[in-house]
Write a protein that holds these residues in place. Structure first.
Motif, PDB file in Angstrom:
ATOM      1  N   ALA A  42      31.274  41.665 -25.657  1.00 40.72           N
ATOM      2  CA  ALA A  42      32.395  42.557 -25.360  1.00 40.72           C
ATOM      3  C   ALA A  42      33.564  42.329 -26.314  1.00 40.72           C
ATOM      4  N   ALA A  43      33.758  41.089 -26.719  1.00 44.73           N
ATOM      5  CA  ALA A  43      34.846  40.781 -27.648  1.00 44.73           C
ATOM      6  C   ALA A  43      34.536  41.283 -29.057  1.00 44.73           C
ATOM      7  N   ALA A  44      33.258  41.220 -29.446  1.00 45.74           N
ATOM      8  CA  ALA A  44      32.872  41.607 -30.802  1.00 45.74           C
ATOM      9  C   ALA A  44      32.620  43.106 -30.950  1.00 45.74           C
ATOM     10  N   ASN A  45      32.070  43.720 -29.906  1.00 47.01           N
ATOM     11  CA  ASN A  45      31.716  45.143 -29.974  1.00 47.01           C
ATOM     12  C   ASN A  45      31.931  45.765 -28.594  1.00 47.01           C
ATOM     13  N   PRO A  46      33.179  45.985 -28.212  1.00 50.71           N
ATOM     14  CA  PRO A  46      33.489  46.437 -26.853  1.00 50.71           C
ATOM     15  C   PRO A  46      32.838  47.763 -26.466  1.00 50.71           C
ATOM     16  N   ILE A  47      32.682  48.663 -27.420  1.00 49.96           N
ATOM     17  CA  ILE A  47      32.103  49.974 -27.092  1.00 49.96           C
ATOM     18  C   ILE A  47      30.646  49.831 -26.645  1.00 49.96           C
ATOM     19  N   ASN A  48      29.843  49.138 -27.426  1.00 53.73           N
ATOM     20  CA  ASN A  48      28.430  48.972 -27.065  1.00 53.73           C
ATOM     21  C   ASN A  48      28.253  48.083 -25.842  1.00 53.73           C
ATOM     22  N   ALA A  49      29.119  47.083 -25.712  1.00 55.20           N
ATOM     23  CA  ALA A  49      29.051  46.219 -24.532  1.00 55.20           C
ATOM     24  C   ALA A  49      29.377  47.023 -23.272  1.00 55.20           C
ATOM     25  N   TYR A  50      30.330  47.930 -23.375  1.00 58.67           N
ATOM     26  CA  TYR A  50      30.677  48.780 -22.232  1.00 58.67           C
ATOM     27  C   TYR A  50      29.498  49.673 -21.843  1.00 58.67           C
ATOM     28  N   VAL A  51      28.799  50.200 -22.852  1.00 55.12           N
ATOM     29  CA  VAL A  51      27.623  51.035 -22.578  1.00 55.12           C
ATOM     30  C   VAL A  51      26.578  50.227 -21.818  1.00 55.12           C
ATOM     31  N   LEU A  52      26.340  48.994 -22.266  1.00 55.13           N
ATOM     32  CA  LEU A  52      25.375  48.115 -21.603  1.00 55.13           C
ATOM     33  C   LEU A  52      25.759  47.879 -20.148  1.00 55.13           C
ATOM     34  N   ILE A  53      27.013  47.529 -19.926  1.00 53.31           N
ATOM     35  CA  ILE A  53      27.474  47.198 -18.579  1.00 53.31           C
ATOM     36  C   ILE A  53      27.497  48.435 -17.674  1.00 53.31           C
ATOM     37  N   SER A  54      27.971  49.558 -18.214  1.00 54.57           N
ATOM     38  CA  SER A  54      28.069  50.777 -17.391  1.00 54.57           C
ATOM     39  C   SER A  54      26.695  51.307 -17.021  1.00 54.57           C
ATOM     40  N   ASN A  55      25.720  51.122 -17.914  1.00 49.64           N
ATOM     41  CA  ASN A  55      24.362  51.580 -17.605  1.00 49.64           C
ATOM     42  C   ASN A  55      23.698  50.744 -16.527  1.00 49.64           C
ATOM     43  N   ASP A  56      24.188  49.513 -16.352  1.00 49.09           N
ATOM     44  CA  ASP A  56      23.620  48.609 -15.346  1.00 49.09           C
ATOM     45  C   ASP A  56      24.696  48.149 -14.374  1.00 49.09           C
ATOM     46  N   GLU A  57      25.606  49.048 -14.053  1.00 52.61           N
ATOM     47  CA  GLU A  57      26.699  48.697 -13.149  1.00 52.61           C
ATOM     48  C   GLU A  57      26.179  48.212 -11.806  1.00 52.61           C
ATOM     49  N   GLU A  58      25.106  48.841 -11.325  1.00 49.57           N
ATOM     50  CA  GLU A  58      24.529  48.435 -10.041  1.00 49.57           C
ATOM     51  C   GLU A  58      24.035  46.997 -10.097  1.00 49.57           C
ATOM     52  N   PHE A  59      23.432  46.634 -11.238  1.00 49.32           N
ATOM     53  CA  PHE A  59      22.945  45.266 -11.397  1.00 49.32           C
ATOM     54  C   PHE A  59      24.090  44.269 -11.314  1.00 49.32           C
ATOM     55  N   PHE A  60      25.179  44.530 -12.038  1.00 47.62           N
ATOM     56  CA  PHE A  60      26.308  43.598 -12.052  1.00 47.62           C
ATOM     57  C   PHE A  60      26.962  43.488 -10.677  1.00 47.62           C
ATOM     58  N   MET A  61      27.026  44.596  -9.967  1.00 48.64           N
ATOM     59  CA  MET A  61      27.579  44.560  -8.613  1.00 48.64           C
ATOM     60  C   MET A  61      26.674  43.747  -7.683  1.00 48.64           C
ATOM     61  N   GLU A  62      25.367  43.942  -7.804  1.00 49.70           N
ATOM     62  CA  GLU A  62      24.406  43.204  -6.985  1.00 49.70           C
ATOM     63  C   GLU A  62      24.455  41.718  -7.320  1.00 49.70           C
ATOM     64  N   LEU A  63      24.529  41.416  -8.607  1.00 49.64           N
ATOM     65  CA  LEU A  63      24.598  40.022  -9.030  1.00 49.64           C
ATOM     66  C   LEU A  63      25.850  39.350  -8.481  1.00 49.64           C
ATOM     67  N   SER A  64      26.961  40.057  -8.515  1.00 50.21           N
ATOM     68  CA  SER A  64      28.219  39.527  -7.994  1.00 50.21           C
ATOM     69  C   SER A  64      28.110  39.280  -6.495  1.00 50.21           C
ATOM     70  N   ALA A  65      27.430  40.182  -5.796  1.00 56.60           N
ATOM     71  CA  ALA A  65      27.295  40.047  -4.344  1.00 56.60           C
ATOM     72  C   ALA A  65      26.396  38.862  -3.975  1.00 56.60           C
ATOM     73  N   LYS A  66      25.359  38.646  -4.792  1.00 59.72           N
ATOM     74  CA  LYS A  66      24.410  37.574  -4.501  1.00 59.72           C
ATOM     75  C   LYS A  66      24.975  36.205  -4.818  1.00 59.72           C
TER      76      LYS A  66
END
Length: 208
Positions: free
Chosen positions: A183-207
C-alpha cells in the motif's frame, strides 16, 4: 563495448535482454541494469524460454513438490536457500514465474488441516511468503500486478478456511505487513486488491 556500436538503443536492449535470460550469472555485478522498468517489462513480455526460466521452474517446482516428509527433511532447506539466492540475485527472472507460483499454491488453502500439516503445504506457503518479501520493492511495480494478486489470493483462501487456527497467526501477521508495504509503494493497486477482497478482510478481522 555494446554501447559504442552504431545501433538503435532498442536493438541493444533486446540483445542484452536475450543475453541476460540465457546467461544470467554474467550480470551478478550489474543486476541493477536489468531491473529498470523498461527492461523488466520486456522480460515479462518475452514468451520464449531461456536457461533462466529452466532454473527457476526447476527450483520452484521442486520446493512445491516436497510433500513427503523424508523428501522434505532432506531437500527443503537446500532448495529454499537456492530459491532465496535466486530471488536476491535475479529478481526479474523470478518475477516471470509469479503465475507459476500462484498455480502451485492454488487449491492448497482448501485442504484439510491435517493434510496441510502432514504434507508440509504450510511450509510451502511460508517459503513463498519469504520469497515475496525478498522481491520487494520490485514486485510492487504495475507490470507484476496480475501475478502478485493471483498469488496473494491463494493466501487469502488459506486464511479464510483456517484463519482461526492459532498456528497461522504468524503467517497472517507477515502477510499483513507485506500488504502494508504494498500500500505504501503502490496504493492504487493495493486498494484494488483490498477492495476486491473486502469480505475476506472483514472476516479475518472478525475471526482474529
Amino acid at each position: 563495448h555494446l554501447e559504442s556500436l552504431p545501433l538503435e538503443q532498442s536493438i541493444k536492449d533486446k540483445f542484452m535482454l536475450r543475453l541476460y535470460m540465457s546467461i544470467p550469472h554474467m550480470f551478478l555485478n550489474n543486476n541493477e541494469a536489468m531491473s529498470s522498468n523498461a527492461i523488466c517489462e520486456e522480460i515479462i513480455k518475452d514468451s520464449s524460454g531461456s536457461i533462466g526460466d529452466k532454473w527457476t521452474h526447476t527450483i520452484i517446482t521442486t520446493v512445491s513438490s516436497l510433500t513427503n516428509t523424508r523428501d522434505f527433511q532432506g531437500l527443503s532447506s537446500d532448495t529454499e536457500l537456492a530459491l532465496r539466492k535466486f530471488a536476491a540475485s535475479h529478481p526479474t527472472l523470478l518475477l516471470r514465474e509469479l503465475s507459476l507460483i500462484a498455480s502451485l499454491l492454488t487449491g492448497r488453502g482448501h485442504m484439510d488441516l491435517h493434510v496441510l500439516r502432514q504434507e508440509h503445504h504450510i511450509s510451502f506457503f511460508n517459503q513463498i511468503l519469504g520469497i515475496l518479501d525478498l522481491l520487494q520493492p520490485l514486485i510492487f511495480e504495475d507490470i507484476y500486478t496480475s501475478g502478485l494478486h493471483k498469488a496473494l489470493q491463494c493466501f487469502f483462501s488459506l486464511f479464510y478456511s483456517h484463519g482461526r487456527d492459532g498456528f497461522l497467526y504468524g503467517m497472517i501477521y507477515r502477510l499483513m505487513e507485506f500488504i502494508r508495504s504494498y500500500a505504501a509503494a503502490n496504493p492504487i493497486n493495493a486498494y484494488v486488491l483490498i477492495s476486491n477482497d473486502e469480505e475476506f478482510f472483514m472476516e479475518l478481522s472478525a475471526k482474529n
